[in-house]
Design an enzyme around this catalytic site. Structure first.
Site, mmCIF file in Angstrom:
data_model
loop_
_atom_site.group_PDB
_atom_site.id
_atom_site.type_symbol
_atom_site.label_atom_id
_atom_site.label_comp_id
_atom_site.label_asym_id
_atom_site.label_seq_id
_atom_site.Cartn_x
_atom_site.Cartn_y
_atom_site.Cartn_z
ATOM 1 N N LYS B 96 -56.089 -30.750 77.856
ATOM 2 C CA LYS B 96 -55.115 -30.349 76.837
ATOM 3 C C LYS B 96 -55.640 -30.922 75.523
ATOM 4 C CE LYS B 96 -50.509 -31.549 75.117
ATOM 5 N NZ LYS B 96 -49.130 -31.888 75.456
ATOM 6 N N GLY B 157 -41.230 -34.616 71.338
ATOM 7 C CA GLY B 157 -40.158 -35.596 71.564
ATOM 8 C C GLY B 157 -38.910 -35.401 70.734
ATOM 9 N N ALA B 183 -43.843 -28.969 73.839
ATOM 10 C CA ALA B 183 -43.347 -29.888 72.815
ATOM 11 C C ALA B 183 -42.007 -29.476 72.247
ATOM 12 C CB ALA B 183 -44.344 -30.077 71.663
ATOM 13 N N GLY B 184 -41.097 -30.411 72.221
ATOM 14 C CA GLY B 184 -39.816 -30.222 71.570
ATOM 15 C C GLY B 184 -38.694 -29.732 72.453
ATOM 16 N N ASN B 205 -42.000 -33.321 78.531
ATOM 17 C CA ASN B 205 -42.107 -34.718 78.961
ATOM 18 C C ASN B 205 -40.823 -35.457 78.601
ATOM 19 O OD1 ASN B 205 -44.798 -37.135 79.048
ATOM 20 N ND2 ASN B 205 -42.646 -37.536 79.248
ATOM 21 N N THR B 206 -40.606 -35.659 77.307
ATOM 22 C CA THR B 206 -39.479 -36.470 76.846
ATOM 23 C C THR B 206 -38.132 -35.950 77.353
ATOM 24 O OG1 THR B 206 -40.748 -36.892 74.836
ATOM 25 C CG2 THR B 206 -38.431 -37.490 74.780
#
Lengths: 67, 255
Positions: B96, B157, B183-184, B205-206
């Protein structure tokens, strides 16, 4: 000899001469670790033969959690 | 099935492995997510302190595809160095490409991302660049030959979800390669929305690691992505400005 290890100056005991010795010193022989010396990646099969030199910049790298 | 560079995956959820509250929670979250692709960062081993358990080393590597990231790189050169270190482990050949250009927004540097992707393709990597939702940049990355495009929904995040669905839609329409929204993502509706727009997968992830209950959230995300994908395949109704009755207009007892 003194090398740079993961960004810090490291004095090595006299009996630590190869990369294999270095990994053994830090108990890393059975861990997943990648070795880079002076920006060159060292292949696993060379760990036993590769001799460390004074002022070598050694990086012991692994995978951690990340996104 | 999600196909990336001739590899197929049942799951369309790609899971990040950072920031979990404990190894135990992390293991369970990964398990219930049924994700098959896990991202990792590449870092110096902490050899001067007592050894902490390492998630990767406890993983059954036969079950997962590792997707290391180049997080930490500010330039293409640094990204390439990180990628090569990851590949040297012998555990993965996917990368990535993550080259952040702004420390506050954590938005990617488009120029360095393009350069890094080009170099890594030449080196034989399977390249998945994390990029902004810039439509032309996505096209240029695809033209280079990257194996998937990973546009951000919103800053890493941030949990803001998809802030520019139009751009994502443009990218999805123009891409012959898989589009993985990365992301996001904040909550399951965001992941479902990405899939309803036609994305091939979602990387998050987050949203899971920092949820109050990461294990339940991981499961929710798995379901959301499945639901979103099914909804996309089922072909949703058009939006209308005015109402269209659901009950028959004939045979009414009031007429």
């Amino acid at each position: 000899m003194i090398i740079q290890l993961n960004g810090k100056e490291q004095q090595l005991p006299e009996n630590v001469v190869t990369v294999e010795d270095l990994l053994h010193l830090f108990a890393l022989n059975n861990r997943i670790v990648i070795v880079e010396i002076n920006k060159n990646i060292l292949r696993k099969e060379h760990y036993q033969a590769h001799l460390l030199k004074e002022k070598d910049k050694v990086e012991l790298i692994h995978f951690v959690g990340g996104g | 099935m999600l196909t990336i560079a001739n590899r197929t995956f049942q799951s369309r959820l790609l899971l990040g492995t950072g920031k979990y509250p404990s190894l135990e929670v992390q293991k369970k979250a990964v398990e219930v997510s049924q994700s098959e692709i896990l991202t990792f960062a590449v870092r110096r081993m902490n050899i001067f302190e007592e050894s902490q358990p390492n998630f990767l080393e406890q993983l059954d590597l036969k079950r997962y595809t590792l997707l290391p990231n180049t997080a930490g790189a500010k330039t293409a050169e640094e990204a390439v160095r990180i990628a090569k270190l990851a590949k040297a482990s012998g555990l993965c050949d996917m990368i990535k490409v993550e080259v952040i250009g702004c420390d506050k927004s954590l938005l990617p540097d488009p120029v360095e991302t393009l350069k890094a992707s080009e170099q890594l393709l030449e080196e034989g990597f399977i390249v998945l660049p994390y990029t902004s939702d810039d439509v032309v940049l996505a096209r240029r990355l695809e033209q280079l030959g990257v194996h998937a495009i990973m546009p951000g929904a919103s800053p890493i995040g941030s949990g803001k979800g998809i802030i520019n669905p139009l751009n994502l839609q443009f990218i999805i329409e123009q891409s012959a390669i898989p589009v993985i929204v990365d992301a996001g993502i904040g909550s399951p509706k965001d992941a479902a929305y990405a899939m309803e727009l036609g994305a091939d997968g979602v990387l998050l992830n987050t949203a899971v690691s920092n949820a109050k209950d990461p294990v339940t959230m991981a499961y929710a995300m798995k379901l959301a992505i499945e639901a979103g994908r099914l909804g996309y395949e089922a072909g949703r109704i058009e939006e209308k400005n005015y109402g269209v009755a659901s009950s028959p207009l004939t045979g009414m007892i009031t007429s």
